[in-house]
Design an enzyme around this catalytic site. Structure first.
Site, PDB file in Angstrom:
ATOM      1  N   GLN A 198       6.174   2.581  -1.695  1.00 22.61           N
ATOM      2  CA  GLN A 198       5.457   2.002  -2.770  1.00 22.61           C
ATOM      3  C   GLN A 198       5.816   0.789  -3.482  1.00 22.61           C
ATOM      4  O   GLN A 198       6.803   0.623  -3.745  1.00 22.61           O
ATOM      5  CB  GLN A 198       5.393   3.183  -3.738  1.00 22.61           C
ATOM      6  N   LYS A 209      -1.116  10.414  -2.866  1.00 26.46           N
ATOM      7  CA  LYS A 209      -0.991  10.238  -1.519  1.00 26.46           C
ATOM      8  C   LYS A 209      -0.566  11.635  -0.835  1.00 26.46           C
ATOM      9  O   LYS A 209      -1.246  11.941   0.417  1.00 26.46           O
ATOM     10  CB  LYS A 209      -0.491   9.068  -1.164  1.00 26.46           C
ATOM     11  N   ASP A 263       0.777   0.592   5.866  1.00 30.54           N
ATOM     12  CA  ASP A 263       0.040  -0.215   4.927  1.00 30.54           C
ATOM     13  C   ASP A 263      -0.473  -1.459   5.327  1.00 30.54           C
ATOM     14  O   ASP A 263      -1.210  -2.287   4.800  1.00 30.54           O
ATOM     15  CB  ASP A 263       1.105  -0.712   3.895  1.00 30.54           C
TER      16      ASP A 263
HETATM   17  N1  GUN Z   1       1.012  -0.436  -4.556  1.00 26.64           N
HETATM   18  C1  GUN Z   1      -0.287  -0.927  -5.286  1.00 26.64           C
HETATM   19  N2  GUN Z   1      -1.043  -0.709  -3.894  1.00 26.64           N
HETATM   20  C2  GUN Z   1      -0.347  -0.476  -2.801  1.00 26.64           C
HETATM   21  C3  GUN Z   1      -0.429  -0.278  -1.568  1.00 26.64           C
HETATM   22  O1  GUN Z   1      -1.814   0.049  -1.054  1.00 26.64           O
HETATM   23  N3  GUN Z   1       0.566  -0.022  -0.890  1.00 26.64           N
HETATM   24  C4  GUN Z   1       1.768   0.053  -1.359  1.00 26.64           C
HETATM   25  N4  GUN Z   1       2.637   0.431  -0.548  1.00 26.64           N
HETATM   26  N5  GUN Z   1       2.004  -0.176  -2.492  1.00 26.64           N
HETATM   27  C5  GUN Z   1       0.977  -0.348  -3.415  1.00 26.64           C
END
Ligand code: GUN
Length: 286
Positions: free
Chosen positions: A97, A53, A120
Site C-alpha cells: 500500500q 481490499k 498493482d
Molecule cells: N495508494 C493509493 N492507491 C493505490 C493503489 O492503487 N495501489 C497501492 N499499492 N497503493 C495505493
C-alpha cells in the site's frame, strides 16, 4: 441531469466474474488465488483501503494475507518480506500500500516485487509493457475507469480526452490505456496553461488531481463524460464527508454522464485488483 455511472453495480458484475474464475482455479487446478497486502505505518486512509481490499478478496473466495509493519520498519526488513512473498508459491499477488513512510525508497520497493505478482501494475516491466502497447498487469484504477467509460462509449476511437493529473498510479497509465483505445489524449497538470479551456473541448474528462471539488461546470462541455477518480475527505458543517475532484452538483447538470463519489471509481479499483490477482494466478500455472 447526467446519467450516473454506477460503480457499485458494475463492480459487482466484475466481482462475479472474479468469483467464477476463482472457482475454476480451485476446481481445475487446486489453487486458491491469494493476495498478500502489505501496510506500513498507521495512515488512516490506507488502513481503510487495505481493510476493504482484504474483505472483498475473502468475499470472492480468494485467499488473503495481511502484513502490517510499523512505521519505523527499515527498507531491509520490508525487502526481506517481499523476497519471501515473491518466492512463496501460495501467494499470487503482492500489493504494498502506498504511500510508504518517507524514509522508504518507493521506486526500489516497487521494483523488488516480482513482475508476475505485481497486481498493482507498478513494476517498471509492467509499466513498459503498457507503454509499448503490450499490456500485462495493468494498474487497477485506470483499468476500472476504462470499464466505466466503455459503458457509455462502446467505441472510444477518436474521442478527445483530457486526463487531469499525471501520477504514476492513475494519470500516466490512464493516458496509456486511452491511447491504446485510439483516443486523442491530453494530460493536464499543475503547470498546464489554459486548463479550463482544454477541458471544455474534451469529450471525456478524467479527474485525478487529489483536490476536493477542483473541477466545476464551467470546465465541462455540455454532454461530456466525466470520470472522477478523487476521494477527498472534507469537513461540512462539522461532519466529515467524502467528495471527488469534481464539483458533482454543478457538473452533473452539464455533463452527459458522470461517476459519483463515493460509489464510482473506488469500488471498481478493488474489483480490478482482484481481477488482476486471478489473472496473475492463472499465468503462474504455466
Ligand atoms: N495508494 C493509493 N492507491 C493505490 C493503489 O492503487 N495501489 C497501492 N499499492 N497503493 C495505493
Amino acid at each position: 441531469m447526467a446519467h450516473l455511472i454506477d460503480g457499485k453495480q458494475l463492480s459487482d458484475q466484475v466481482l462475479q466474474e472474479v468469483a467464477s474464475e476463482v472457482e475454476l482455479l480451485k476446481g481445475e487446478h487446486d489453487i486458491v488465488p491469494t493476495l498478500a497486502v502489505v501496510l506500513v505505518g498507521e495512515d488512516p486512509a490506507s488502513q481503510v483501503y487495505v481493510r476493504n481490499k482484504v474483505k472483498r478478496a475473502t468475499e470472492a473466495g480468494m485467499g488473503s494475507i495481511e502484513h502490517r509493519l510499523d512505521a519505523e520498519t527499515s527498507q531491509a526488513t520490508l525487502s526481506e518480506l517481499i523476497d519471501h512473498l515473491n518466492s512463496d508459491p501460495k501467494v499470487h499477488g503482492i500489493l504494498v500500500q502506498l504511500p510508504l513512510p518517507s524514509h522508504f525508497n518507493e521506486d526500489m520497493v516497487i521494483a523488488s516485487i516480482h513482475p508476475a505478482k505485481d497486481v498493482d501494475g507498478f513494476h517498471p516491466l509492467n509499466v513498459g509493457a503498457l507503454a509499448s502497447g503490450q499490456p500485462s498487469l495493468v494498474p487497477c484504477t485506470p483499468q476500472g475507469c476504462m470499464i466505466m467509460l466503455h459503458q457509455v462509449h462502446p467505441d472510444l476511437s477518436g474521442k478527445n480526452v483530457v486526463v487531469v493529473g499525471r501520477s504514476n498510479i492513475v494519470g500516466k497509465p490512464m493516458a496509456a490505456l486511452l491511447l491504446q483505445a485510439n483516443c486523442t489524449v491530453t494530460i493536464a497538470h499543475s503547470r498546464t496553461k489554459n486548463i479550463e479551456s482544454l477541458c471544455r473541448n474534451a469529450d471525456i474528462v478524467v479527474a485525478a488531481v487529489g483536490r476536493a471539488e477542483f473541477i466545476n461546470a464551467d470546465w465541462i462541455k455540455p454532454g461530456a463524460t466525466v470520470i472522477d477518480v478523487g476521494i477527498n475527505a472534507i469537513d461540512l458543517d462539522g461532519k466529515r464527508k467524502l467528495v471527488g475532484d469534481v464539483d458533482f452538483e454543478s457538473v452533473a447538470r452539464v455533463a452527459g454522464a458522470i461517476t459519483p463519489v463515493p460509489g464510482g471509481v473506488g469500488p471498481m479499483t478493488i474489483a480490478c485488483l482482484l481481477l488482476n490477482t486471478t489473472r496473475a494466478a492463472r499465468r503462474q500455472l504455466a
